[in-house]
Design an enzyme around this catalytic site. Sequence first.
Site, short mmCIF file in Angstrom:
data_model
loop_
_atom_site.label_atom_id
_atom_site.label_comp_id
_atom_site.label_asym_id
_atom_site.label_seq_id
_atom_site.Cartn_x
_atom_site.Cartn_y
_atom_site.Cartn_z
N ASP A 175 -10.74 4.00 -1.08
CA ASP A 175 -11.32 2.92 -0.27
C ASP A 175 -12.83 2.77 -0.43
O ASP A 175 -13.57 3.75 -0.57
CB ASP A 175 -11.02 3.15 1.21
CG ASP A 175 -9.54 2.95 1.52
OD1 ASP A 175 -8.74 2.79 0.58
OD2 ASP A 175 -9.20 2.95 2.71
N GLY A 197 -5.37 3.44 -7.79
CA GLY A 197 -5.59 3.68 -9.22
C GLY A 197 -4.76 4.82 -9.80
O GLY A 197 -4.99 5.25 -10.93
N ASP A 214 0.84 -1.20 0.00
CA ASP A 214 0.00 0.00 0.00
C ASP A 214 0.88 1.26 0.00
O ASP A 214 1.67 1.47 0.92
CB ASP A 214 -0.88 -0.07 1.26
CG ASP A 214 -2.01 0.92 1.26
OD1 ASP A 214 -2.02 1.83 0.40
OD2 ASP A 214 -2.88 0.80 2.14
C1 GLA Z 1 -5.48 2.20 2.91
C2 GLA Z 1 -5.99 1.06 2.05
C3 GLA Z 1 -7.00 0.25 2.84
C4 GLA Z 1 -6.34 -0.28 4.11
C5 GLA Z 1 -5.75 0.85 4.91
C6 GLA Z 1 -4.92 0.36 6.08
O1 GLA Z 1 -6.49 3.11 3.20
O2 GLA Z 1 -6.58 1.54 0.87
O3 GLA Z 1 -7.48 -0.83 2.06
O4 GLA Z 1 -5.34 -1.21 3.76
O5 GLA Z 1 -4.92 1.70 4.12
O6 GLA Z 1 -4.33 1.40 6.80
#
Ligand code: GLA
Length: 386
Positions: A212, A191, A152
Amino acid sequence: MRKQLFDVLGAALMVLALMIPVSGRSQESSLAATPPMGWNSWNRFACKVSDTVVRAAADAIVSSGMKSAGYVYVNVDDCWQGKRDAQGMIQGNEKFPDMKGLGDYIHSKGLKFGIYSSPGPKTCAGFEGSYKHEQQDAQQYAAWGVDYLKYDWCSAGQVYKPEEMQDVYKKMHEALVSTGRPIVFSLCQYGLRRVWEWGPSVGANLWRTTGDVWANYDRIYSIAHAEDGIEPYAGPGHWNDPDMLEVGNGRMSHDENVSHMSMWCMLSAPLLAGNDLANMMPETLAILTNPEVIAVDQDPKGVQAHWAWQVGPYEPWAKPLADGSTAVLLINRGEDTEPITVQFKDVGVSGTKSVRDLWAHKDLGQFTDSFKADVRAHGVVMVKLH
Ligand code: GLA
């Protein structure tokens, strides 16, 4: 003599293949041949996740029948990380005292173990990221028996320029490959920079396409709709990821949950349940495990559905399947039940077709040139034309 020559040639070719640098080899092509299915801790537990929560999810996947329906990955999202040891190897925090033990437990149930990190110094929730420790982290994950990594972006923007993003992801891919353990590589960078165009070239098996998800019908539809136009980038081994499932979370109605699951299956999305599996309603389990709907998601052809048309809140999507049939989803985002008619030519079929309702498990009979159904508010009708 001839046979000996072939044997020698064969052996030489094998040696050559082994000499190709690992970075030049794609992660096993069998990885994520169909969209990954499993569970992820984030949507329901966020930072309240713990070893106990994850083991309970693993138990429940098996006892509920979800494993038999195809859900195998048990993925710990953010908030498991502790400090690095003197050698720089990452450790679990106090809620994850034994990561190897957790992996062994998950594997003992015939399931697979997933984990989460960031290429930045910190994860999105402020825990230790993999920055400058990529190789060590990959080694540690492999030693723990990890089968899936969600990587991430989070704080990486503070240490890298946007145009370095591909190299940053590739670096972790190469570190994972060098461990020799097949590990599904899931990109999470919302994205940015049209990731679907370069995801496969940095070893990604899937990549998030938006910000998200949350348990809200409009949010779920808008995330699905954001994949309009990027259908060609999905396929076996490399998938567009509209984020994890919210089925059974929040206050969505039954029809909204069914719509959510249907859209994800039509999109060939990864199916990572995000609810509390140890305490779910039978209705939630039924939505998550409908075999005819899951079969559309897991269809080996791996084609992502496309929008046939859209008129106001009404729209049909179509997904061609490996057996020559076509799955069609009629969506009603309006506030009243409405009949929706789809012309066969708009979904790429012609003539007379048998129509089967995949949620009702019912053959509806033969239809020529078009099919019409009443669709409830925020509901769907999902059929197969064959
Ligand atoms: C981001 C990701 C989520 C999750 C959080 C965790 O927002 O997009 O899916 O993994 O971090 O902190």
